[in-house]
Enzyme design. Structure first.
Site, PDB file in Angstrom:
ATOM      1  N   SER A  66      39.923  38.256  49.678  1.00  0.00           N
ATOM      2  CA  SER A  66      40.954  37.429  49.028  1.00  0.00           C
ATOM      3  C   SER A  66      41.941  36.775  49.982  1.00  0.00           C
ATOM      4  O   SER A  66      42.706  35.912  49.549  1.00  0.00           O
ATOM      5  CB  SER A  66      41.746  38.273  48.036  1.00  0.00           C
ATOM      6  OG  SER A  66      41.050  38.331  46.841  1.00  0.00           O
ATOM      7  N   LYS A  69      41.979  33.125  49.987  1.00  0.00           N
ATOM      8  CA  LYS A  69      42.608  32.359  48.897  1.00  0.00           C
ATOM      9  C   LYS A  69      43.801  31.540  49.430  1.00  0.00           C
ATOM     10  O   LYS A  69      44.154  30.512  48.864  1.00  0.00           O
ATOM     11  CB  LYS A  69      43.025  33.308  47.773  1.00  0.00           C
ATOM     12  CG  LYS A  69      41.800  33.894  47.058  1.00  0.00           C
ATOM     13  CD  LYS A  69      42.118  35.000  46.058  1.00  0.00           C
ATOM     14  CE  LYS A  69      40.804  35.528  45.464  1.00  0.00           C
ATOM     15  NZ  LYS A  69      40.942  36.733  44.667  1.00  0.00           N
ATOM     16  N   TYR A 193      33.607  30.031  45.117  1.00  0.00           N
ATOM     17  CA  TYR A 193      34.523  31.180  45.183  1.00  0.00           C
ATOM     18  C   TYR A 193      33.891  32.347  45.963  1.00  0.00           C
ATOM     19  O   TYR A 193      34.519  32.918  46.858  1.00  0.00           O
ATOM     20  CB  TYR A 193      34.894  31.616  43.753  1.00  0.00           C
ATOM     21  CG  TYR A 193      35.674  32.895  43.712  1.00  0.00           C
ATOM     22  CD1 TYR A 193      37.028  32.915  44.042  1.00  0.00           C
ATOM     23  CD2 TYR A 193      35.056  34.101  43.386  1.00  0.00           C
ATOM     24  CE1 TYR A 193      37.745  34.091  44.044  1.00  0.00           C
ATOM     25  CE2 TYR A 193      35.769  35.285  43.381  1.00  0.00           C
ATOM     26  CZ  TYR A 193      37.112  35.268  43.712  1.00  0.00           C
ATOM     27  OH  TYR A 193      37.817  36.454  43.717  1.00  0.00           O
ATOM     28  N   TYR A 246      48.687  41.389  44.681  1.00  0.00           N
ATOM     29  CA  TYR A 246      48.410  41.708  43.267  1.00  0.00           C
ATOM     30  C   TYR A 246      49.587  42.457  42.660  1.00  0.00           C
ATOM     31  O   TYR A 246      50.730  42.113  42.921  1.00  0.00           O
ATOM     32  CB  TYR A 246      47.105  42.505  43.133  1.00  0.00           C
ATOM     33  CG  TYR A 246      45.993  41.901  43.933  1.00  0.00           C
ATOM     34  CD1 TYR A 246      45.527  40.623  43.639  1.00  0.00           C
ATOM     35  CD2 TYR A 246      45.423  42.572  44.999  1.00  0.00           C
ATOM     36  CE1 TYR A 246      44.518  40.042  44.369  1.00  0.00           C
ATOM     37  CE2 TYR A 246      44.406  41.996  45.738  1.00  0.00           C
ATOM     38  CZ  TYR A 246      43.958  40.738  45.422  1.00  0.00           C
ATOM     39  OH  TYR A 246      42.961  40.170  46.150  1.00  0.00           O
ATOM     40  N   VAL A 264      40.199  42.864  49.522  1.00  0.00           N
ATOM     41  CA  VAL A 264      39.585  44.172  49.284  1.00  0.00           C
ATOM     42  C   VAL A 264      38.703  44.641  50.447  1.00  0.00           C
ATOM     43  O   VAL A 264      38.232  45.777  50.442  1.00  0.00           O
ATOM     44  CB  VAL A 264      38.785  44.249  47.953  1.00  0.00           C
ATOM     45  CG1 VAL A 264      39.700  44.137  46.751  1.00  0.00           C
ATOM     46  CG2 VAL A 264      37.677  43.213  47.915  1.00  0.00           C
TER      47      VAL A 264
END
Ligand code: GLU
Length: 314
Positions: A66, A69, A193, A246, A264
């Protein structure tokens, strides 16, 4: 802070992290990630002069997941500008990275670009008018440009594995498509993605990639090349602070006090605006899915350097 001090600090932190026995739990829902040993720890700091300080497994590649992103958001803002915000919000989610619950209440508009749903919308935005292969190529070129390192690659096995096991992400994308917030075929948006998440980098490369965020949008400390505007850089950093971990974002701000983005795979990119770009990696995760030792290491680093953006030293 002299270079000598920073090298001592990263060496001390790596030595200390090697002693930890409680190292968190490696993500296993993406099969190739489950094979990575929790014993790894790496750290790299690049300062505003461009000097590099590394320790531990800083040259060992891992799946940045992530963290990518942040780079995808940078590209999407570059291509569609602020119109992006009609399709994705800028608020912390308070939910897990892969949560679907808010999407029903909020009519298919994800809370922010750093949860899975938001990043899938960003992938869909990047896809407009292009083929997935072109977007993935453009994404890699972006990483090569910001790092000056053409050896960075996407791990195809990780991308395929995410494709094979990403039922939750398929659910998110289909659900958002039902709200007309995914404009392209779901498989194409997800293909982008998954490939973006499967980027493989080591701490040195990742800290290099974060330099434009340290330098107000300039590619690096010793150049005037501009990747994004100063204002957009500031806004991306704000999103990293509020949403980069998160539902552990508040805890990370409390303990570390730096804009950061985790993945992760156990990596964290943290930025000290105007001062340093930092990458840490340790694959074991805490209960909110963020690197356990990576967070502890950054907490120690900030204690020793006084780098929290909330420091009250004036
Ligand atoms: N590719 C991962 C997923 O979609 C990214 C999750 C993360 O790093 O937080 O589940």
């Amino acid at each position: 802070m002299t270079p000598h001090n920073l090298q001592t600090i990263v060496d001390d932190i790596a030595a200390e992290m090697a002693q930890h026995t409680l190292r968190g739990k490696v993500a296993d829902y993406i099969p190739p990630l489950a094979c990575v040993s929790p014993d790894h720890f790496g750290i790299t700091i690049i300062d505003r002069k461009g000097d590099v300080f590394s320790a531990g497994d800083a040259d060992k590649a891992f799946s940045i997941q992530s963290i990518s992103k942040v780079f995808a958001l940078t590209m999407a803002l570059g291509s569609v500008g602020d119109s992006l915000w009609a399709r994705v919000g800028r608020e912390p989610s308070g939910s897990g990275f892969n949560s679907i619950v808010q999407l029903e209440w909020e009519k298919g508009i994800p809370r922010n670009p750093f949860i899975n749903a938001g990043a899938i919308v960003v992938a869909d935005v990047l896809l407009a008018g292009y083929q997935p292969k072109e977007v993935i190529g453009e994404f890699l070129r972006f990483l090569h440009m910001v790092t000056g390192d053409n050896t960075i690659t996407i791990d195809k096995a990780v991308a395929q594995s995410e494709q094979d096991t990403g039922f939750g992400n398929f659910a998110l994308a289909n659900y958002m498509r039902a709200f007309k917030n995914i404009h392209n075929p779901v498989e194409k948006a997800l293909g982008i993605y998954f490939h973006i998440c499967a980027l493989s980098m080591n701490c040195q490369q990742l800290a290099m990639a974060g330099r434009y965020l340290m330098c107000g949008g300039r590619r690096g400390p010793n150049t005037q090349d501009t990747i994004i505007s100063r204002q957009r850089t500031r806004r991306i950093l704000a999103l990293m602070m509020m949403c980069g971990h998160y539902d552990g974002s508040g805890e990370f701000a409390y303990r570390v006090g730096l804009p950061g983005k985790s993945g992760v795979g156990g990596g964290i990119l943290a930025i000290v605006p105007g001062i340093a770009s930092i990458a840490v990696w340790s694959p074991g995760l805490n209960t909110t899915g963020n690197s356990k030792l990576g967070t502890i290491a950054l907490e120690h680093l900030v204690k020793r350097t006084g780098w929290s953006v909330f420091r009250a030293d004036k």
